[in-house]
Design a protein around this motif. Structure first.
Motif, PDB file in Angstrom:
ATOM      1  N   ASN A  55      61.270  39.861  60.788  1.00  0.00           N
ATOM      2  CA  ASN A  55      60.497  38.861  61.665  1.00  0.00           C
ATOM      3  C   ASN A  55      59.380  38.516  60.618  1.00  0.00           C
ATOM      4  O   ASN A  55      58.868  38.792  59.767  1.00  0.00           O
ATOM      5  CB  ASN A  55      59.988  39.454  63.015  1.00  0.00           C
ATOM      6  CG  ASN A  55      61.077  39.911  63.709  1.00  0.00           C
ATOM      7  OD1 ASN A  55      62.208  39.298  63.842  1.00  0.00           O
ATOM      8  ND2 ASN A  55      60.831  40.939  64.645  1.00  0.00           N
ATOM      9  N   GLU A  56      59.101  37.127  61.245  1.00  0.00           N
ATOM     10  CA  GLU A  56      57.810  36.468  60.352  1.00  0.00           C
ATOM     11  C   GLU A  56      56.443  37.015  60.279  1.00  0.00           C
ATOM     12  O   GLU A  56      55.665  37.164  59.532  1.00  0.00           O
ATOM     13  CB  GLU A  56      57.614  34.909  60.783  1.00  0.00           C
ATOM     14  CG  GLU A  56      58.681  33.986  60.403  1.00  0.00           C
ATOM     15  CD  GLU A  56      58.507  32.893  60.792  1.00  0.00           C
ATOM     16  OE1 GLU A  56      57.442  32.180  61.261  1.00  0.00           O
ATOM     17  OE2 GLU A  56      59.372  31.691  61.280  1.00  0.00           O
ATOM     18  N   LYS A  70      49.320  45.325  51.034  1.00  0.00           N
ATOM     19  CA  LYS A  70      49.944  44.345  52.029  1.00  0.00           C
ATOM     20  C   LYS A  70      50.366  42.950  51.534  1.00  0.00           C
ATOM     21  O   LYS A  70      49.430  42.386  50.616  1.00  0.00           O
ATOM     22  CB  LYS A  70      49.209  44.279  53.323  1.00  0.00           C
ATOM     23  CG  LYS A  70      49.753  43.817  54.652  1.00  0.00           C
ATOM     24  CD  LYS A  70      48.965  43.864  55.733  1.00  0.00           C
ATOM     25  CE  LYS A  70      49.804  43.160  57.051  1.00  0.00           C
ATOM     26  NZ  LYS A  70      49.121  43.425  58.116  1.00  0.00           N
ATOM     27  N   GLN A  71      51.269  42.442  51.657  1.00  0.00           N
ATOM     28  CA  GLN A  71      51.783  41.202  51.000  1.00  0.00           C
ATOM     29  C   GLN A  71      52.288  40.346  52.210  1.00  0.00           C
ATOM     30  O   GLN A  71      53.047  40.628  52.964  1.00  0.00           O
ATOM     31  CB  GLN A  71      52.699  41.313  49.962  1.00  0.00           C
ATOM     32  CG  GLN A  71      53.097  40.129  49.187  1.00  0.00           C
ATOM     33  CD  GLN A  71      53.959  40.499  48.177  1.00  0.00           C
ATOM     34  OE1 GLN A  71      55.048  41.244  48.071  1.00  0.00           O
ATOM     35  NE2 GLN A  71      53.727  39.791  46.845  1.00  0.00           N
ATOM     36  N   ASP A  72      51.997  39.048  52.044  1.00  0.00           N
ATOM     37  CA  ASP A  72      52.781  37.924  53.049  1.00  0.00           C
ATOM     38  C   ASP A  72      54.127  37.941  52.859  1.00  0.00           C
ATOM     39  O   ASP A  72      54.700  38.022  51.974  1.00  0.00           O
ATOM     40  CB  ASP A  72      52.160  36.558  52.714  1.00  0.00           C
ATOM     41  CG  ASP A  72      52.477  35.501  53.663  1.00  0.00           C
ATOM     42  OD1 ASP A  72      52.342  35.765  54.699  1.00  0.00           O
ATOM     43  OD2 ASP A  72      53.052  34.428  53.074  1.00  0.00           O
ATOM     44  N   ALA A  76      56.244  37.457  49.433  1.00  0.00           N
ATOM     45  CA  ALA A  76      57.139  38.377  48.983  1.00  0.00           C
ATOM     46  C   ALA A  76      58.429  37.716  48.738  1.00  0.00           C
ATOM     47  O   ALA A  76      59.203  38.070  47.720  1.00  0.00           O
ATOM     48  CB  ALA A  76      57.183  39.490  49.846  1.00  0.00           C
ATOM     49  N   ASN A  77      58.935  37.120  49.854  1.00  0.00           N
ATOM     50  CA  ASN A  77      60.195  36.256  49.800  1.00  0.00           C
ATOM     51  C   ASN A  77      60.429  35.417  48.310  1.00  0.00           C
ATOM     52  O   ASN A  77      61.406  35.262  47.436  1.00  0.00           O
ATOM     53  CB  ASN A  77      60.280  35.397  50.930  1.00  0.00           C
ATOM     54  CG  ASN A  77      61.795  35.618  51.534  1.00  0.00           C
ATOM     55  OD1 ASN A  77      62.704  35.571  50.823  1.00  0.00           O
ATOM     56  ND2 ASN A  77      61.825  35.592  52.682  1.00  0.00           N
TER      57      ASN A  77
END
Length: 128
Positions: A55-56, A70-72, A76-77
């Motif tokens: 999920n977003e 932590k990464q957005d 990451a995508n």
């Protein structure tokens, strides 16, 4: 006179054989590197599939050294897609290099065969 021609052909033959050996080592190295990139490509494609399932608002972490940061998800995508693009380009480059090396290898093999025939002809001529 004939013996110097035989020595010259032997010398050429040794040089060609050494060059062929070097080409074969380069081909083996290319295969090894290509194998590593292929594994990395598979791993990154798997990561991308996993990221697409999230999920977003999901938490995504990136391992940097011994620390999970932590990464957005979008970041990451994008990073994984860039990595896949880079690896794919490298594989394509390696394929081109491999094709070139194999052509050179075939050319060397032909040169060696010609020199071997020349050597046999010289030795046959020497005996008669």
């Amino acid at each position: 006179m004939a013996s110097s021609a035989v020595r010259e052909v032997q010398h050429d033959l040794e040089n060609q054989a050494n060059a062929l050996s070097k080409l074969q080592k380069d081909i083996a190295k290319n295969h090894q590197v290509r194998k590593q990139y292929t594994i990395q490509l598979g791993e990154n494609e798997l990561v991308l599939k996993e990221l697409d399932l999230l999920n977003e608002d999901a938490n995504v972490y990136k391992l940097i050294g011994p620390v999970l940061v932590k990464q957005d998800l979008a970041e990451a995508n994008a990073n994984v897609r860039k990595r896949i693009e880079y690896i794919s380009a490298e594989l394509k480059r390696l394929d081109g290099t491999l094709q070139d090396l194999e052509e050179k290898q075939n050319s060397k093999k032909e040169s060696i065969l010609k020199l071997q025939r020349k050597m046999q002809a010289l030795q046959a001529g020497k005996k008669s």
